[in-house]
Design an enzyme around this catalytic site. Structure first.
Site, PDB file in Angstrom:
ATOM      1  N   GLU A 192       0.845  -1.200   0.000  1.00 21.70           N
ATOM      2  CA  GLU A 192       0.000   0.000   0.000  1.00 21.70           C
ATOM      3  C   GLU A 192       0.870   1.236   0.000  1.00 21.70           C
ATOM      4  OE1 GLU A 192      -2.801   0.647   3.134  1.00 21.70           O
ATOM      5  OE2 GLU A 192      -3.613  -1.385   3.034  1.00 21.70           O
ATOM      6  N   GLU A 202     -13.613   4.705  -0.514  1.00 20.11           N
ATOM      7  CA  GLU A 202     -14.460   3.794   0.268  1.00 20.11           C
ATOM      8  C   GLU A 202     -15.288   4.660   1.222  1.00 20.11           C
ATOM      9  OE1 GLU A 202     -12.388  -0.155   1.249  1.00 20.11           O
ATOM     10  OE2 GLU A 202     -10.716   1.226   0.897  1.00 20.11           O
ATOM     11  N   LYS A 220     -15.889   4.057   5.185  1.00 21.94           N
ATOM     12  CA  LYS A 220     -14.801   3.990   6.153  1.00 21.94           C
ATOM     13  C   LYS A 220     -14.988   5.047   7.236  1.00 21.94           C
ATOM     14  CE  LYS A 220     -10.680   1.886   4.218  1.00 21.94           C
ATOM     15  NZ  LYS A 220      -9.254   2.112   3.905  1.00 21.94           N
ATOM     16  N   GLU A 252      -9.582   9.530   5.049  1.00 23.41           N
ATOM     17  CA  GLU A 252      -9.685   8.068   4.985  1.00 23.41           C
ATOM     18  C   GLU A 252     -10.619   7.615   3.862  1.00 23.41           C
ATOM     19  OE1 GLU A 252      -8.337   5.359   6.752  1.00 23.41           O
ATOM     20  OE2 GLU A 252      -6.867   6.889   7.283  1.00 23.41           O
TER      21      GLU A 252
END
Length: 469
Positions: free
Chosen positions: A266, A320, A323, A329
């Site tokens: 990542e 996303e 999250k 985030e």
């Protein structure tokens, strides 16, 4: 680009497979998280990925719809087991066998599963029971793959946090926290024996958040900067990514595992954040990811691992939206849910560079017509200053090519690929950036590594675009 040292084996494989380097890079991957309620269908995602130079996808689980959608695409697939599955995988070989049969054997080889990650950042979870079960779980999954005759095709590993390192600066002194020593020795012995990679999550973004100075931002974004000197190796590091990855390399070497390869599981940069968050912006996200891709494509490697690019999985394919936590985030996605780009970093096969007006292959410099009151203007090229280090030139090269200019002439087969040196490739890229950026003298600075010259650096069939002063 600079110092592209391909092995004969790689070149032969490239020719046999008919791979166009400008279209496809096996070292570029992406994370495909699913903590969202607005994601495109797996089929649409598979089609999107095929339109890019992304060659590998990492899933955090083993969603059968996604695995099936990626069948016959040639895209490498990393699947994962949840931390909650580790106990059963460790204690019950039959559970591991059933897991492998259900999630791997059922789809392989049409779906090109290449790696199984057992849990995510388990050691930093603080769950001692889980930590002690991690290696047995990996061994049982490996045994199940061997039983299915897939042990040499599908590797098994786990993913680690950079917090495992007790020391990372300078990179040559990189070392793991000794409190994790025994656990890591067992995991690394497994990696070494099975040929699986040590997967790590380096985030220069978090390094900048903890040290939000302008010079740190430039260092993290692969932009021109003064660099950071490692007195032990006499290496000047010009970007945080190389420094972090080499710190991991040093830590692995210090434990005696010089042959265990590193995979960046990542890395990324958020394009949006809350008002009190330092660093998130479209400009910074585009700079980091775009310059990282340019750096990987250069094949220059890191100072401690030169001549090759570490397999790197960008975070992330999509936002996303479910999250928890700060806005950042939920703001790492390279693509939106409608399949359009959040920002262009040159991943599309139809345009390997971000959307910026490109110079023609053989540009013609317009010559002004002299008049009694005007003198002909001098042609001007942006060239490196004498005495500039290769590290500084590489940083300038990465930055220039990351801004959307056409760097294909200095890639293998290009008119300006030879001589294959950092200095020659940087000279071409720095000049092209200057010419395409409006020929403003400030765009020929590169942290005082370049200057304007009236001498045309073109040679043989390699034409340097020229402006005027």
């Amino acid at each position: 680009m600079a110092a592209l040292r391909f092995t004969e084996t790689f070149l032969l494989l490239t020719l046999l497979l008919g791979v166009n380097k400008a279209k496809s890079q096996s070292f570029i991957g992406v994370n495909y998280g699913q903590v969202a309620n607005n994601l495109p269908s797996p089929a649409a995602t598979a089609k999107l990925l095929q339109s890019t130079s992304i060659q590998k996808v990492r899933l955090y689980g083993s969603d059968p719809a996604i695995i099936q959608a990626l069948a016959n695409t040639g895209i490498g697939i990393v699947i994962g087991t949840a931390n909650g599955d580790i106990s059963a995988l460790a204690s019950d070989p039959n559970f591991a066998k059933n897991w492998v049969n259900t999630n791997v054997v059922a789809y392989y080889p049409s779906s090109r599963i290449i790696l199984i990650t057992i849990g995510n950042e388990v050691i930093m979870s603080g769950d001692e029971n889980l930590i002690t079960q991690l290696l047995p779980a990996m061994q049982n999954v490996k045994n199940a793959l061997d039983a299915a005759s897939l042990g040499d095709k599908v590797k098994v590993s786990t993913v680690h946090s950079m917090a495992l390192l007790k020391q990372s600066e300078p990179p040559s002194s990189g070392s793991f926290d000794p409190s994790f020593g025994d656990v890591l020795k067992g995991l690394l012995a497994f990696n070494n024996a099975t040929g699986s990679p040590f997967a790590i999550n380096p985030y220069p973004y978090f390094a900048y958040r903890s040290d939000p100075r302008p010079e740190t931002l430039a260092f993290c974004l692969f932009q021109p900067n003064s660099g950071r000197f490692d007195a032990n190796t006499k290496i000047k590091y010009m970007n945080m990514f190389d420094a972090q990855v080499d710190a991991v390399r040093s830590a692995l070497n210090a434990m005696g595992f010089k042959n265990v390869e590193i995979v960046v599981a990542e890395t990324g940069w958020p394009y949006k954040g809350d008002g009190d968050e330092v660093g998130p912006s479209v400009e910074n996200a585009k700079a980091y990811n775009g310059n990282l891709i340019a750096h990987l494509r250069s094949m220059v490697g890191t100072p401690l691992m030169p001549g090759k690019s570490v397999d790197t999985y960008l975070f992330a394919l999509y936002d996303e939206d479910l999250k928890p936590g700060p806005t950042s985030e939920r703001s790492f996605g390279l693509f939106k849910s409608d399949l359009t780009m959040t920002y262009d970093i040159g991943l599309s096969k139809t345009s390997q560079n971000p959307v910026t007006p490109a110079m023609p292959k053989t540009p013609v410099t317009p010559t002004p017509t002299p008049t009694p009151s005007t003198q002909p203007k001098k042609a001007a090229w942006c060239v490196p200053k004498a005495g500039v280090s290769d590290a500084e030139l590489q940083a300038s090269l990465d930055y220039a090519c990351g801004q959307g200019i056409d760097c294909s002439p200095i890639q293998p087969g290009g008119a300006c690929f030879e001589p294959n040196t950092v200095a020659a490739h940087a000279a071409y890229a720095m000049n092209l950036f200057y010419q395409t950026a409006g020929r403003n003298p400030s765009n020929c600075d590169f942290s005082q590594a370049a200057m304007l010259s009236s001498n045309n650096p073109s040679y043989n069939g390699c034409t340097y675009p020229g402006g005027s002063t």
